[in-house]
Structures are given as C-alpha cells and as structure tokens.
Write a protein that holds these residues in place. Structure first.
Motif, short mmCIF file in Angstrom:
data_model
loop_
_atom_site.label_atom_id
_atom_site.label_comp_id
_atom_site.label_asym_id
_atom_site.label_seq_id
_atom_site.Cartn_x
_atom_site.Cartn_y
_atom_site.Cartn_z
N SER A 21 0.84 -1.19 0.00
CA SER A 21 0.00 0.00 0.00
C SER A 21 0.88 1.24 0.00
N CYS A 22 0.37 2.30 -0.58
CA CYS A 22 1.09 3.57 -0.58
C CYS A 22 0.07 4.69 -0.46
N ALA A 23 0.20 5.47 0.59
CA ALA A 23 -0.73 6.57 0.82
C ALA A 23 -0.03 7.90 0.63
N ALA A 24 -0.67 8.78 -0.11
CA ALA A 24 -0.14 10.12 -0.33
C ALA A 24 -0.79 11.09 0.65
N SER A 25 0.04 11.93 1.25
CA SER A 25 -0.49 12.93 2.18
C SER A 25 0.19 14.27 1.92
N GLY A 26 -0.40 15.32 2.48
CA GLY A 26 0.14 16.65 2.29
C GLY A 26 -0.89 17.54 1.61
N ARG A 27 -0.45 18.69 1.15
CA ARG A 27 -1.35 19.64 0.51
C ARG A 27 -1.13 19.60 -1.00
N ARG A 71 -6.36 1.48 -7.11
CA ARG A 71 -6.23 2.81 -6.52
C ARG A 71 -7.54 3.23 -5.87
N ASP A 72 -7.44 3.85 -4.73
CA ASP A 72 -8.60 4.42 -4.05
C ASP A 72 -8.41 5.94 -4.08
N ASN A 73 -9.07 6.59 -5.01
CA ASN A 73 -8.89 8.04 -5.19
C ASN A 73 -9.30 8.83 -3.95
N ALA A 74 -10.33 8.35 -3.27
CA ALA A 74 -10.81 9.07 -2.08
C ALA A 74 -9.78 9.05 -0.96
N LYS A 75 -8.98 7.99 -0.92
CA LYS A 75 -7.97 7.85 0.13
C LYS A 75 -6.57 8.20 -0.36
#
Length: 115
Positions: A21-27, A71-75
C-alpha cells in the motif's frame, strides 16, 4: 510538500502473496497517476505497474497476470497485490506519484522472496 508512505513489504516463500500500500499525504490539488517501481541489488530501478486517475493501468511484462495495481482516489492510496511471487521479484519496491505535475517517490519497502 507531498509525502508517500509505503507499507506491506516483507518476506514470503515462492508462490506466496503480498499486498503493498502507498498513501499520499500533504497539501495538493490532484494526483494524476501513481505506480510502483522496484530495484533489485545491482540492477536499475524498473517500472512494475502504473495506474492513472481514470483507472487505466499498465504492467511490466514480467508481472502481468500475477500482480494487480489498484487505486482508491478518495484515500489517495495505491495498492499492489502480488501473487505467485518468484525469487526474481525480490527487490525494494518504491511508490511513485505524479502530483500537481511533479513526481514524488516513497522511501521504499523491501520484498524478499526466498525458500
């Protein structure tokens, strides 16, 4: 600034499965595409699989039929389901994302396939 955080690596026997899994965070405004690359010892980094916002995917020939990217666009998260793993799949797997026109990389997660 955008951060990509991978998880799900580990050790498995040949024929086994793992899910990264890979989650993107930030602005940011939007993620145009996400993908997975890998780099084995002594080898160059290579594309494993990619997926764009519309859901279109592409795979390296070596993993077609065994790996599935989703891919989960919402997450803001991309997944790589790996099945029928082979010793040759051993590598550090890196998440990659095109965010607001810029490319970002995760720090990598080790996948080891051995008996």
């Amino acid at each position: 600034q955008v951060q990509l955080v991978e998880s799900g690596g580990g050790s498995v026997q040949p024929g086994g499965s793992l899910r990264l899994s890979c989650a993107a965070s930030g602005r940011f405004f939007s993620i145009q595409g996400m993908g997975w690359y890998r780099q084995a010892p002594g080898k160059e980094r290579e594309l494993v699989a990619g997926i764009i916002r519309t859901g279109s995917t592409n795979y390296a020939d070596s993993v077609k039929g065994r790996f599935t990217i989703s891919r989960d666009n919402a997450k803001n998260t991309v997944y790589l389901q790996m099945t029928s793993l082979k010793v040759d799949d051993t590598a550090v797997y890196y998440c990659n994302a095109l965010v607001d026109g810029k490319v970002y990389w995760g720090r990598g997660t080790q996948v080891t396939v051995s008996s």
